[in-house]
Design an enzyme around this catalytic site. Structure first.
Site, PDB file in Angstrom:
ATOM      1  N   HIS A 177       0.966  -1.134   0.218  1.00 31.05           N
ATOM      2  CA  HIS A 177       0.069  -0.054   0.149  1.00 31.05           C
ATOM      3  C   HIS A 177       0.924   1.203  -0.014  1.00 31.05           C
ATOM      4  O   HIS A 177       2.100   1.227   0.351  1.00 31.05           O
ATOM      5  CB  HIS A 177      -1.082  -0.065   1.120  1.00 31.05           C
ATOM      6  CG  HIS A 177      -0.433   0.333   2.518  1.00 31.05           C
ATOM      7  ND1 HIS A 177      -0.043  -0.496   3.176  1.00 31.05           N
ATOM      8  CD2 HIS A 177      -0.272   1.464   3.070  1.00 31.05           C
ATOM      9  CE1 HIS A 177       0.598  -0.192   4.719  1.00 31.05           C
ATOM     10  NE2 HIS A 177       0.231   1.098   4.451  1.00 31.05           N
ATOM     11  N   TYR A 188       5.360   2.010  14.106  1.00 30.83           N
ATOM     12  CA  TYR A 188       5.505   3.142  13.089  1.00 30.83           C
ATOM     13  C   TYR A 188       4.675   4.291  13.481  1.00 30.83           C
ATOM     14  O   TYR A 188       3.881   4.353  14.108  1.00 30.83           O
ATOM     15  CB  TYR A 188       4.864   2.398  11.721  1.00 30.83           C
ATOM     16  CG  TYR A 188       3.581   2.105  11.954  1.00 30.83           C
ATOM     17  CD1 TYR A 188       2.564   2.687  11.028  1.00 30.83           C
ATOM     18  CD2 TYR A 188       3.160   0.723  12.236  1.00 30.83           C
ATOM     19  CE1 TYR A 188       1.243   2.564  11.193  1.00 30.83           C
ATOM     20  CE2 TYR A 188       1.835   0.413  12.182  1.00 30.83           C
ATOM     21  CZ  TYR A 188       0.784   1.294  11.859  1.00 30.83           C
ATOM     22  OH  TYR A 188      -0.524   0.839  11.857  1.00 30.83           O
TER      23      TYR A 188
END
Length: 151
Positions: A51, A119
């Site tokens: 993605h 993240y």
């Protein structure tokens, strides 16, 4: 290397109690702003790809387990358009990876242990208007071979 991608090897400060390492500092200029910090766990053999985002940048760190990280530049105006980069990251190779917007990204869990990813993003996730554009892990145009060769 794909334009805008930055890969930072971590410096571990070790003593008899363990270790300390700085992941991301505001004076490094990696993120133009901070949006969200998240954590995810994946089981051995899992592939999470691909993605990309049009509005946000990501910073990836794998504190446990090991990953094969694959990036593909989807930015048509980039001099590295359609270039692929591969990084091996995780507890065996602690590092931080900046993934700029427009660069497709994914990873495969290596080894027999689960993988944890932490993240950071420059924007918070919006379920009403997600900034996620998906490409199948086995997309024929990207044509990435996820298999490990056994010799």
């Amino acid at each position: 290397m794909i334009d805008g991608v930055r890969h930072k090897q971590l410096v571990k400060h070790c003593d008899d109690r363990g270790y300390f390492a700085e992941l991301v500092r505001d004076d490094e200029g990696l993120l133009e702003r901070f949006g969200q910090m998240s954590v995810s766990m994946s089981y051995p053999g899992v592939i999470k790809a691909f993605h990309y985002h049009k509005k946000q940048d990501d910073i990836w760190f794998f504190p446990s387990g090991n990953a094969q990280v694959v990036l593909v530049d989807m930015r048509e105006d980039s001099r590295t358009f359609k270039e692929t980069n591969v990084f091996y990251m995780g507890e065996e190779n602690p590092s931080v990876l900046l993934i700029p917007r427009g660069v497709a990204h994914g990873y495969r869990v290596l080894g027999n242990e689960p993988l944890t990813i932490v993240y950071l993003t420059t924007q918070s996730y919006s379920p009403d208007a997600p900034d996620e554009y998906r490409i199948p892990w086995n997309d024929p145009e990207i044509n990435f071979n996820w298999q490990t060769e056994h010799r």
